[in-house]
Design an enzyme around this catalytic site. Structure first.
Site, PDB file in Angstrom:
ATOM      1  N   ASP A  14       7.696   4.916   2.571  1.00 29.57           N
ATOM      2  CA  ASP A  14       6.702   3.866   3.219  1.00 29.57           C
ATOM      3  C   ASP A  14       6.965   2.498   2.685  1.00 29.57           C
ATOM      4  O   ASP A  14       7.915   2.625   1.782  1.00 29.57           O
ATOM      5  CB  ASP A  14       5.371   4.475   2.778  1.00 29.57           C
ATOM      6  CG  ASP A  14       4.266   3.550   2.991  1.00 29.57           C
ATOM      7  OD1 ASP A  14       4.109   3.192   4.293  1.00 29.57           O
ATOM      8  OD2 ASP A  14       3.538   3.191   1.926  1.00 29.57           O
ATOM      9  N   ASP A  16       4.473  -0.638   2.711  1.00 31.08           N
ATOM     10  CA  ASP A  16       3.038  -1.422   1.651  1.00 31.08           C
ATOM     11  C   ASP A  16       2.515  -0.366   0.881  1.00 31.08           C
ATOM     12  O   ASP A  16       2.110   0.718   1.147  1.00 31.08           O
ATOM     13  CB  ASP A  16       2.288  -1.766   2.842  1.00 31.08           C
ATOM     14  CG  ASP A  16       2.718  -2.847   3.655  1.00 31.08           C
ATOM     15  OD1 ASP A  16       2.389  -4.047   3.496  1.00 31.08           O
ATOM     16  OD2 ASP A  16       3.476  -2.295   4.632  1.00 31.08           O
ATOM     17  N   ASP A 187       2.652   6.413  -0.853  1.00 30.11           N
ATOM     18  CA  ASP A 187       1.637   6.013  -1.885  1.00 30.11           C
ATOM     19  C   ASP A 187       0.116   6.537  -1.370  1.00 30.11           C
ATOM     20  O   ASP A 187      -0.681   6.315  -2.325  1.00 30.11           O
ATOM     21  CB  ASP A 187       1.432   4.457  -2.042  1.00 30.11           C
ATOM     22  CG  ASP A 187       0.863   3.748  -0.800  1.00 30.11           C
ATOM     23  OD1 ASP A 187       1.538   4.003   0.146  1.00 30.11           O
ATOM     24  OD2 ASP A 187       0.047   3.077  -0.928  1.00 30.11           O
TER      25      ASP A 187
END
Length: 231
Positions: A14, A16, A187
């Site tokens: 991922d 961001d 995240d």
């Protein structure tokens, strides 16, 4: 090598909240878009909790918050005007953010060491983000990381985006790999859900954007405090 990398040929990251802290730039663009519409701004702290589902959802959350605090929305017309305002707000956000999407964005500690190390070990690296694809290259180029990734998928690259597993299945098929040879690193619960549904191994970092929830609660196969632990 970290135990979760055993038997892994492809690592999908991922962006961001995993590789970069982009909230300062996202918040500036969100607030500029709201200001264009003469609506109350949101601020960085709120935007940090809204990131993760793509730019349209980000602006929908910002718009709903702004309308609820502006006195301009009433229960009987809010739904009717929402789509019109959302389209305008989203267009304004894209324009503001696109001017310099990496101005205040920073790599998290350990990211560069991780990407360099995994690449040196011969692993294929890919990027799967819900951020619009047009913003990926300028950000990676700003950090000199564009050559690290064999393929980058944005939130508009395919009809589906995370938490749908389709982008991850696409990755595995593109490189001719079984899902069991792939690792998803993210995240948020959306990354873990997408990875699990695609048959990928999953690894989480706890410092990113997960709507205020501990990412460990999503049941990843592993958690590292820093991506530097992978190498």
């Amino acid at each position: 090598m970290h135990r979760l990398l055993e038997g892994i040929a492809l690592v999908a990251f991922d962006l961001d909240g995993t590789l970069i802290d982009s909230v300062p730039d996202l918040a500036l663009a969100v607030d500029a878009a709201l200001a264009d519409l003469a609506l109350p701004t949101a601020g960085e702290a709120r935007v940090r909790d809204w990131v993760g589902n793509g730019s349209l959802v980000l602006m929908e959350r910002a718009l709903r918050h702004a309308l609820s605090h502006s006195g301009k929305a009433s229960l009987d017309i809010a739904v009717e005007v929402d789509c019109v305002l959302l389209e305008r707000a989203h267009a304004a956000f894209l324009a503001h953010y696109g001017r310099d999407p990496g101005a205040h964005t920073r790599l998290y500690p350990g990211v560069r060491e991780c990407l360099d190390g995994l690449r040196a070990q011969g692993l294929t690296l890919a990027l799967v983000t819900n951020k619009p694809h047009a913003f990926i290259a300028p950000i990676l180029e700003g950090f000199g990381l564009e050559a690290h990734f064999a393929l980058c998928l944005g939130g508009d690259s395919l009809p589906q985006k995370k938490p749908d597993p389709a982008p991850l299945r696409y990755l595995a098929a593109h490189f001719g790999l079984p899902p069991s040879a792939c690792l998803m690193v993210g995240d948020s619960r959306h990354d873990i859900a997408a990875g699990r549904a695609a048959g990928f191994r999953t690894l989480a970092v706890p410092y990113g954007y997960n709507h205020g929830e501990p990412v460990r609660d999503s049941g990843p196969d592993g958690v590292v405090e820093s991506l530097g632990e992978l190498v």
